[in-house]
Design a protein around this motif. Structure first.
Motif, mmCIF file in Angstrom:
data_model
loop_
_atom_site.group_PDB
_atom_site.id
_atom_site.type_symbol
_atom_site.label_atom_id
_atom_site.label_comp_id
_atom_site.label_asym_id
_atom_site.label_seq_id
_atom_site.Cartn_x
_atom_site.Cartn_y
_atom_site.Cartn_z
ATOM 1 N N MET A 192 26.906 63.989 2.535
ATOM 2 C CA MET A 192 27.866 64.629 1.451
ATOM 3 C C MET A 192 28.236 63.593 0.263
ATOM 4 S SD MET A 192 30.386 67.112 3.455
ATOM 5 C CE MET A 192 31.387 67.634 2.146
ATOM 6 N N ALA A 193 28.605 62.380 0.867
ATOM 7 C CA ALA A 193 28.818 61.190 -0.240
ATOM 8 C C ALA A 193 27.472 61.271 -1.157
ATOM 9 C CB ALA A 193 29.078 60.034 0.593
ATOM 10 N N THR A 194 26.421 61.151 -0.667
ATOM 11 C CA THR A 194 25.300 61.064 -1.441
ATOM 12 C C THR A 194 25.098 62.062 -2.485
ATOM 13 O OG1 THR A 194 24.160 59.896 0.577
ATOM 14 C CG2 THR A 194 22.720 60.520 -1.392
ATOM 15 N N VAL A 195 25.143 63.327 -1.897
ATOM 16 C CA VAL A 195 24.950 64.402 -2.852
ATOM 17 C C VAL A 195 26.044 64.475 -3.888
ATOM 18 C CG1 VAL A 195 25.290 67.146 -3.146
ATOM 19 C CG2 VAL A 195 23.927 65.785 -1.165
ATOM 20 N N PHE A 196 27.219 64.101 -3.411
ATOM 21 C CA PHE A 196 28.450 64.368 -4.786
ATOM 22 C C PHE A 196 28.507 62.927 -5.343
ATOM 23 C CE2 PHE A 196 29.662 67.529 -1.701
ATOM 24 C CZ PHE A 196 29.575 68.620 -2.644
ATOM 25 N N GLY A 197 27.876 61.980 -4.936
ATOM 26 C CA GLY A 197 27.895 60.597 -5.825
ATOM 27 C C GLY A 197 29.160 59.935 -5.548
ATOM 28 N N VAL A 198 29.900 60.204 -4.450
ATOM 29 C CA VAL A 198 31.163 59.513 -4.166
ATOM 30 C C VAL A 198 30.762 58.471 -2.883
ATOM 31 C CG1 VAL A 198 32.588 61.412 -4.888
ATOM 32 C CG2 VAL A 198 31.767 61.153 -2.515
ATOM 33 N N SER A 199 31.913 57.484 -2.597
ATOM 34 C CA SER A 199 31.456 56.673 -1.724
ATOM 35 C C SER A 199 31.899 57.237 -0.152
ATOM 36 C CB SER A 199 32.393 55.371 -1.942
ATOM 37 O OG SER A 199 33.807 55.933 -1.745
ATOM 38 N N GLU A 200 31.126 56.580 0.905
ATOM 39 C CA GLU A 200 31.684 57.079 2.207
ATOM 40 C C GLU A 200 33.068 57.025 2.536
ATOM 41 O OE1 GLU A 200 29.140 54.146 4.085
ATOM 42 O OE2 GLU A 200 27.281 55.069 3.225
ATOM 43 N N ARG A 201 33.768 56.176 1.842
ATOM 44 C CA ARG A 201 35.112 55.919 1.998
ATOM 45 C C ARG A 201 36.049 57.166 1.453
ATOM 46 N NH1 ARG A 201 37.712 54.717 -2.745
ATOM 47 N NH2 ARG A 201 39.992 55.285 -2.631
ATOM 48 N N VAL A 202 35.655 57.672 0.506
ATOM 49 C CA VAL A 202 36.274 58.833 -0.109
ATOM 50 C C VAL A 202 36.138 59.987 0.673
ATOM 51 C CG1 VAL A 202 36.337 60.651 -2.098
ATOM 52 C CG2 VAL A 202 36.009 58.268 -2.547
ATOM 53 N N ILE A 203 34.912 60.096 1.274
ATOM 54 C CA ILE A 203 34.569 61.279 2.134
ATOM 55 C C ILE A 203 35.435 61.250 3.552
ATOM 56 C CG2 ILE A 203 32.822 62.397 3.479
ATOM 57 C CD1 ILE A 203 32.749 63.296 0.728
ATOM 58 N N ALA A 204 35.381 59.796 4.177
ATOM 59 C CA ALA A 204 36.079 59.462 5.109
ATOM 60 C C ALA A 204 37.695 59.815 5.160
ATOM 61 C CB ALA A 204 35.856 58.130 5.679
ATOM 62 N N ILE A 205 37.894 59.316 3.974
ATOM 63 C CA ILE A 205 39.514 59.381 3.718
ATOM 64 C C ILE A 205 40.260 60.555 3.404
ATOM 65 C CG2 ILE A 205 39.836 59.306 1.262
ATOM 66 C CD1 ILE A 205 41.237 56.525 3.644
ATOM 67 N N THR A 206 39.397 61.718 3.235
ATOM 68 C CA THR A 206 39.654 63.105 3.154
ATOM 69 C C THR A 206 39.124 63.936 4.099
ATOM 70 O OG1 THR A 206 37.824 63.420 1.482
ATOM 71 C CG2 THR A 206 40.093 62.835 0.535
ATOM 72 N N VAL A 207 37.819 64.310 4.104
ATOM 73 C CA VAL A 207 37.290 65.396 4.931
ATOM 74 C C VAL A 207 37.395 64.884 6.544
ATOM 75 C CG1 VAL A 207 35.416 66.688 5.285
ATOM 76 C CG2 VAL A 207 35.629 66.380 3.090
ATOM 77 N N VAL A 208 36.803 63.549 6.518
ATOM 78 C CA VAL A 208 36.823 63.272 8.085
ATOM 79 C C VAL A 208 37.954 63.101 8.561
ATOM 80 C CG1 VAL A 208 35.870 61.499 9.484
ATOM 81 C CG2 VAL A 208 34.346 62.145 7.745
ATOM 82 N N SER A 209 38.906 62.465 7.887
ATOM 83 C CA SER A 209 40.328 62.206 8.480
ATOM 84 C C SER A 209 40.991 63.393 9.044
ATOM 85 C CB SER A 209 41.146 61.260 7.566
ATOM 86 O OG SER A 209 41.326 61.932 6.099
ATOM 87 N N VAL A 210 41.053 64.243 8.053
ATOM 88 C CA VAL A 210 41.844 65.578 8.183
ATOM 89 C C VAL A 210 40.991 66.218 9.618
ATOM 90 C CG1 VAL A 210 42.211 67.890 7.547
ATOM 91 C CG2 VAL A 210 42.554 66.004 5.938
#
Length: 312
Positions: A192-210
């Motif tokens: 998802m990070a690759t597809v949306f062009g955001v860092s792994e950190r952003v995905i981790a801090i939002t989707v994964v953490s919740v």
């Protein structure tokens, strides 16, 4: 679409695995006649933090340290800004004296210890992980030997013991589900990070953490529905302490964790420190030792602001 399905499937497996592990661990503890307070502070804390632990270790070993760090920092923010907020919006929480004498100070010390270890060099070394785990051990020893229970004892609930084979079956299924769920979640998150062009950190801090905070959220909501007074701020504070000292500590012992995205140091870690600190004045204002719906709205507002600033 495939990455999204991986994330959803991974989260479902983590939720199921955490539930199975919790059920078997508590049952095993009761069979061994371990006191309730010991179960709550060790077995239950470990079981509800198991998704964070497995995801963080797996992510670090797979070469995605920002997923490991973002998962824990984001989970700590979500535990207070989302889980606690929803809980007090549903029903006010009366806070015990142990909150400001032990629980909150230890959470802040754990947060500042993590900050000091990672902020200046951007890496959590093996020896720092050992220090964090030792600090957790000393905290647990103190709790079990010197501190009174953080909540009033409820009337004894009759617990039907599971057959021994079911206990170990749930234990095994829980471990397998947590591991498989973490693999799916990490693969989906990276995709998802690759597809949306955001860092792994952003995905981790939002989707994964919740996602990894769902066990705490489910436990809190169920406690409110059942009108159990045992739900307290101390439970979530304890989870945050465990996430920092045990999850990141154990992960760093296995493999040093290095920051890749500087946003974690310039943004996320300060949000974690800020929302952890603000709990103290909220507990005393406007009514002493109580968190109500107004506090819940403030916490939700802080969390939504954090998410907006992080992804924008």
């Amino acid at each position: 679409m495939q990455d999204f399905l991986y994330v959803v499937g991974g989260l479902l497996l983590l939720i199921a695995g955490g539930n199975w592990l919790l059920k078997s661990a508590v049952d095993l503890s009761l069979k061994l006649n371990i006191p309730k307070i010991v179960i709550g502070m060790t077995v239950v804390s470990f079981a509800t933090s198991a998704p964070e632990l497995i995801v963080s270790i797996n992510a670090a070993l797979d070469g995605f340290p920002d997923l490991a760090l973002g998962n824990v920092v984001g989970s700590n923010i979500a535990n207070l800004g989302l889980v606690l907020a929803i809980t007090v919006l549903l029903s006010p929480i009366s806070v015990k004296r142990s909150f400001y004498t032990t629980d909150w100070p230890v959470m802040m010390l754990a947060s500042l210890l993590f900050f000091g270890f990672i902020y200046f060099d951007g890496i959590l070394e093996q020896y720092e992980g050992i220090i964090m785990v030792v600090c957790l051990f000393l905290f647990l020893v103190y709790l079990l030997r010197f501190q009174k229970p953080a909540v009033d004892e409820e009337e004894d609930v009759v617990t039907i013991a599971l057959p021994i084979y079911k206990t170990f079956l749930f234990l095994g299924l829980g471990g397998i589900a947590l591991w498989g769920g973490s693999e799916l979640l990490i693969n989906g998150a990276v995709g998802m990070a690759t597809v949306f062009g955001v860092s792994e950190r952003v995905i981790a801090i939002t989707v994964v953490s919740v996602g990894t905070s769902i066990p705490e959220l489910a436990a809190s909501i169920i406690a409110v529905i059942k009108k159990e007074k045992a739900i307290s701020l101390g439970n979530l504070i304890g989870s945050n302490i465990f996430n920092l000292l045990a999850v990141l500590g154990i992960t760093a012992i296995i493999t040093p964790v290095k920051v890749v995205d500087d946003g974690l140091l310039s943004n996320d870690i300060f949000w974690m420190l800020g929302i952890s600190f603000i709990i103290l004045p909220l507990v005393f204002i406007p009514k002493g030792l109580r968190l109500g719906w107004r506090d819940g709205l403030i916490l939700v507002g802080i969390y939504l602001s954090f998410v907006y600033i992080t992804i924008s």
